[in-house]
Design a protein around this motif. Sequence first.
Motif, PDB file in Angstrom:
ATOM      1  N   CYS A 177      69.790  47.951  44.126  1.00  0.00           N
ATOM      2  CA  CYS A 177      70.544  49.204  44.067  1.00  0.00           C
ATOM      3  C   CYS A 177      70.283  50.041  45.315  1.00  0.00           C
ATOM      4  CB  CYS A 177      70.189  49.999  42.807  1.00  0.00           C
ATOM      5  SG  CYS A 177      68.435  50.467  42.716  1.00  0.00           S
TER       6      CYS A 177
ATOM      7  N   ARG B  22      75.050  49.429  42.443  1.00  0.00           N
ATOM      8  CA  ARG B  22      74.031  48.615  41.768  1.00  0.00           C
ATOM      9  C   ARG B  22      74.551  47.239  41.358  1.00  0.00           C
ATOM     10  NH1 ARG B  22      69.765  50.794  39.041  1.00  0.00           N
ATOM     11  NH2 ARG B  22      70.828  52.820  39.165  1.00  0.00           N
TER      12      ARG B  22
ATOM     13  N   HIS C 166      66.108  40.852  39.680  1.00  0.00           N
ATOM     14  CA  HIS C 166      66.964  41.160  38.536  1.00  0.00           C
ATOM     15  C   HIS C 166      67.836  42.395  38.778  1.00  0.00           C
ATOM     16  CE1 HIS C 166      64.795  44.709  36.921  1.00  0.00           C
ATOM     17  NE2 HIS C 166      63.721  44.113  37.412  1.00  0.00           N
ATOM     18  N   GLU C 167      67.524  43.155  39.866  1.00  0.00           N
ATOM     19  CA  GLU C 167      68.346  44.341  40.149  1.00  0.00           C
ATOM     20  C   GLU C 167      68.240  44.717  41.631  1.00  0.00           C
ATOM     21  OE1 GLU C 167      68.336  49.051  38.994  1.00  0.00           O
ATOM     22  OE2 GLU C 167      68.158  47.611  37.334  1.00  0.00           O
TER      23      GLU C 167
ATOM     24  N   LYS D 185      72.979  44.577  38.643  1.00  0.00           N
ATOM     25  CA  LYS D 185      71.919  44.422  37.654  1.00  0.00           C
ATOM     26  C   LYS D 185      72.118  43.123  36.877  1.00  0.00           C
ATOM     27  CE  LYS D 185      74.251  47.220  34.097  1.00  0.00           C
ATOM     28  NZ  LYS D 185      74.150  48.411  33.226  1.00  0.00           N
ATOM     29  N   LYS D 186      71.111  42.762  36.098  1.00  0.00           N
ATOM     30  CA  LYS D 186      71.118  41.519  35.321  1.00  0.00           C
ATOM     31  C   LYS D 186      71.442  40.320  36.221  1.00  0.00           C
ATOM     32  CE  LYS D 186      72.431  43.830  31.005  1.00  0.00           C
ATOM     33  NZ  LYS D 186      73.384  43.874  29.869  1.00  0.00           N
TER      34      LYS D 186
END
Length: 240
Positions: A112, A90, A109-110, A92-93
């Motif tokens: 995965c 992943r 924003h992410e 993220k942010k």
Amino acid sequence: MTLTIPEDVRAKAEIYLGDEAGQHKTRFLLQETGLPSGLLPLKDIIECGYVEETGFVWLKQRKKVDHYFAKAGRHVSYGAEVSAVAEKGRLKKITGVKAKEMMIWVALHEICVDDPPQGKLHCKAIGGISRSFPVEAFEADGPPPPPPVAAAAPRAADVVVAVNGNGNGAVTDEVLVDLTAAIGGLSGKEEKEEAGEEGKKDEGKAAAVAAAAAIEKVEEKMKELSTEHNKQAEAVVAKN
């Protein structure tokens, strides 16, 4: 928006300078987290930083890059500055990454992959938009690169000073002794740091000051020699 990395974060980070080192670290990090190796196709990377403790990673390139993933049928834009928090499977942010959805660009924003792996990559945008694609659509061509080497501060042993003496070495011997001693102090400081010793900051600063003073002394001697040489040349011309 300019990405500012606080000094306390930089102090904990592995930092890689230049495009080659940045590309190696990016590919290696994606491989380590189990994400497809072509997910971050940046160009002309200036700096890549990674904080292993938190997973925070940042990338700075000369200008933004628009990339088309043909196998996924998607345009993705990567800003001049990109950051994310990397963890297993992943990112993220995320900041600085946008994907084209229909006729508009949306900020991701992410990103995965499935856990356990199902061969799917999921891209989540601000606003609740989510899309899934085959993982192989984001794989880079070619084998993964070897682990990169983080940038290091210049070592004293890498400093070379060339002095043009008067032929017998009488003018420069004392200066070179001072310079050698100063550099030796810096080298000893580095060896102690590598051995894990703490509390030597003052000693390192003193050694650095000594080295700078010695180098300045060398430069002064070189100027004196140059001036003397010019005077001798002028005298010869006048005599002739």
